[in-house]
Design a protein around this motif. Structure first.
Motif: not given
Length: 734
Positions: A365-371
């Protein structure tokens, strides 16, 4: 003693999108003495209104701190705001020194291109060496990331220091650093490279838009042939002074605005006004700098210096227009200031809420937030409106359609009523011979007699008769003892006989008019024509009718306005008979016998009915009505009044330019709607695909870069806009 506000203009290099302009705007407003700032990214200019305590050197340093170049427009002394409409002598002079030099440089050798190439080479090297030396793969990608990210991060920090904490660079920096923390340094380096590629493409597009209007400056020849004391010498065109006499050979470009003092011939005005047919110019006719002398030697008297000729004023006007934001552009600016912080909040929520509430994986979810941060980059959105407006203003200016800002460009498409002046607007502004009626002499003889008496006269009716005689090759033998009779006409000897030319009333005191002649004269008067009677040897030799005729394109232009659902009305100070005749011929309403204040009152009455009114006039005697209208459009040949007073101006006297200008406005607004849909639509699509896990970091930034390129390319299509009047009539559908 209170300080007086002044205004200065600066050339700023390196601004490629509206976000750049917003950073410069915010930073400059913090400087002491600065009262207002207007930034034009497309023109590469900044206009600053300032008072006591302002330091131009501090402004240059502040812009430099943001990573852009700045310099004052050469010789452009600050001007008192009360005289804002006065030409700025240095505006055009600075043109070639700063911005044109930047435009002339190859984009591939610019700093952004070099940084992009370095980031690409570093990433390529990281991939190659990482494959050969797996143990060094992570440090190599971190090094490749640093090549591109460090300059971007520095710009983010600098922008935050000077008032813009939520910049595009901030989103990019946070996303890249976050990606490194979760072990996605390879993707982070790719994302930064794609961001730099997008910035470089923005620079290329901005340069093209900037060059589209500045290219007008290249129309001016570098030298001029000055004639003085019987000698002709070649001098720099920029050194020409008012009143100088210049010699222009066939095929040469005219180096300065002027008036023909000797010679006659065709002049091609297409480069400046878009007029496709060369115009015949004779003694006393004005000519524009940058136009082409067609067929014979012309001597011209210079009427404007290089810094204030037609082309210089057009360039200056369009640059100032691009500094004035449209309502839609102002809304997008306000929206983006809320939008960017909101993106940071949404990204943070996406990264933290699912792991905390739904027991999701932190790394996923951190990855998705950065995206989400990358998807939310507002590049495409903030450039969607100014790119279209700048391209539309440039496309219009290159065809002689000048609009003072995006607000005017937007408003034109909402017009519901067009109020025209008559003389010089719907009509050519000078009488022409319409009828020659034979009496005791044939029609050609009547014309010859009248022309003989009128030789040497400068009266408008006399000039019309002489022009018709020249066109018909009618002989005009010299007259003797010709003299004016106040209130009646002119009398003199022609071929040994006394001839009188004058009004029907004066003629009736010399000879009896038949009932048939009286009825013919009355019929011509009913058509708004002025009748002059020729009396010879105690009889009516014939009579000549004259009228200020409608412009050749007036009827078709009004038909286009009517087809688009617009109401048209003519407001004139002329008599009701003349106005009614022209209005009946053109098919529009008419109000006659009006004083300037009457025209203004009628415009107000139309607005009170809920109509959005454009007033078209010559910019002088229609000033009150032009000011009262929702939009004032000056119709003139590049005069100070036409270029400096109304909201819009057309350089050549074509009524067809009015529907063309309205069509351009609608085309631009349609382009803007498509751009906004592209910018937001792609973000919405990738937001969904990112949340569900279909796309990641590099597709997210690729989507933003792609949207920016699409929006810019779509806006640039407007530069190729061609008025319908140049395309010919539409085919009839069966």
């Amino acid at each position: 003693m209170s300080a007086v506000s002044s205004e200065s203009r600066f050339r700023v290099s390196g601004m490629d999108c509206a976000a750049c302009g917003n950073k410069v705007d915010t930073a400059l407003r913090r400087l002491p003495g600065v009262e207002d700032v207007a930034v034009s990214v497309s023109a590469g200019t900044v206009r600053v209104r300032h008072g006591a305590g302002f330091d131009a050197a501090a402004l240059v340093r502040q812009v430099g701190n943001l990573g852009y170049g700045a310099e004052p427009a050469l010789n452009a002394a600050p001007s008192d705001t009360a005289s804002r409409k006065a030409p700025h002598a240095g505006d055009h002079a600075g043109h070639s020194h700063g911005q044109a030099a930047e435009a002339g440089a190859q984009w591939c050798s610019g700093p952004k291109a070099r940084l992009t190439a370095a980031a690409f080479a570093a990433l390529l090297l990281a991939y190659g060496l990482g494959h050969l030396l797996p143990a060094l793969e992570r440090p190599l990608f971190l090094a490749a990331l640093a090549v591109g990210l460090v300059p971007v991060a520095w710009r983010a920090v600098t922008a935050a220091r000077f008032g813009t904490p939520f910049s595009i660079e901030t989103l990019m920096t946070i996303a890249a650093i976050g990606a490194v923390l979760i072990g996605a340094e390879e993707e982070a380096a790719t994302v930064v490279l794609l961001f730099l590629v997008g910035e470089m493409l923005e620079g290329v597009a901005a340069g093209r838009a900037r060059a589209s209007i500045q290219g007008l400056s290249t129309l001016l020849p570098k030298t001029a042939r000055v004639e003085a004391n019987g000698e002709v010498r070649e001098v720099s065109a920029e050194s020409l002074t008012l009143g100088a006499v210049i010699l222009v050979r066939p095929g040469d470009r005219i180096p300065a605005d002027g008036v023909v003092s000797e010679g006659a011939g065709e002049v091609d005005e297409a480069p400046v006004t878009g007029e496709s047919v060369p115009k015949r110019k004779g003694v006393g006719d004005p000519v524009f700098a940058g136009t082409v002398n067609g067929g014979s030697v012309l001597r011209l008297r210079v009427t404007a210096t290089a810094a204030d000729n037609t082309i210089a004023r057009i360039v200056r006007l369009v640059e100032e227009a691009q500094e004035a934001k449209s309502p839609t552009e102002r809304f997008i600016d306000r929206f983006s200031k809320v939008y960017t912080p909101a993106v940071l909040v949404v990204g943070a929520l996406v990264a933290t809420v699912p792991p905390l509430v739904l027991d999701g994986g932190w790394e996923e979810w951190i990855y998705k937030g950065l995206a989400i941060l990358l998807i939310g980059c507002p590049c495409a959105l903030v450039i969607s409106v100014p790119a279209s407006v700048a391209a539309g203003l440039s496309a219009g200016a290159r065809r002689g359609l000048l609009m003072k800002g995006g607000a005017v460009l937007e408003s034109l498409g909402r017009i519901t009523t067009v109020a025209f002046d008559k003389t010089g607007t719907l009509t050519v502004g000078r009488p022409v011979v319409t009828d020659i009626v034979a009496g005791s002499r044939s029609a050609p003889q009547v014309l010859s007699l009248a022309a003989s008496l009128e030789q040497g006269s400068s009266h408008p009716l006399a000039l019309a008769i002489l022009a018709r005689a020249k066109a018909d090759r009618a002989p005009a033998p010299p007259s003797f003892d010709a003299h004016a009779l106040p209130g009646e006409g002119v009398e003199g000897g022609v071929g040994g006989e006394r001839v009188f030319l004058g009004s029907p009333e004066a003629a009736a005191r010399r000879v009896e008019l038949t009932q048939e002649q009286r009825e013919a004269i009355e019929a011509l008067n009913a058509e708004g024509k002025t009748v002059s009677v020729v009396v010879l040897a105690g009889a009516v030799a014939g009579f000549i009718a004259l009228r200020d005729e409608a412009r050749p394109d007036a009827k078709s232009a009004l038909a286009r306005l009517h087809a688009d659902g617009l109401r048209t009305i003519m407001l004139t100070g002329d008599n009701a008979r003349a106005a009614g005749a022209v209005a009946a011929d053109l098919g529009l309403e008419a109000r006659a016998g009006l004083l300037p204040q009457d025209k203004q009152r009628i415009v107000r009455d139309l607005q009170a009915q809920g109509l959005i009114v454009a007033k078209v006039g010559d910019g002088i005697n229609d000033a009150p009505a032009l000011a009262a209208a929702d939009l004032g459009i000056a119709m003139g040949g590049g005069t100070d009044v036409a270029l400096e007073t109304a909201d819009a101006a057309i350089l050549h006297g074509r009524v067809q330019d009015i529907p063309d200008m309205i069509a351009l406005s609608k085309r631009v607004m349609g382009n803007i709607r498509v751009n906004i849909a592209l910018a937001l639509g792609l973000k919405a699509v990738f937001l969904v695909t990112t949340i569900v896990g279909l796309t990641g970091l590099w597709p997210a930034i690729l989507a933003d870069t792609g949207a920016t390129v699409l929006v810019t390319a779509n806006a640039m299509r407007l530069l190729a806009w061609t008025p319908r009047s140049e395309l010919g009539p539409r085919p009839v559908r069966g």
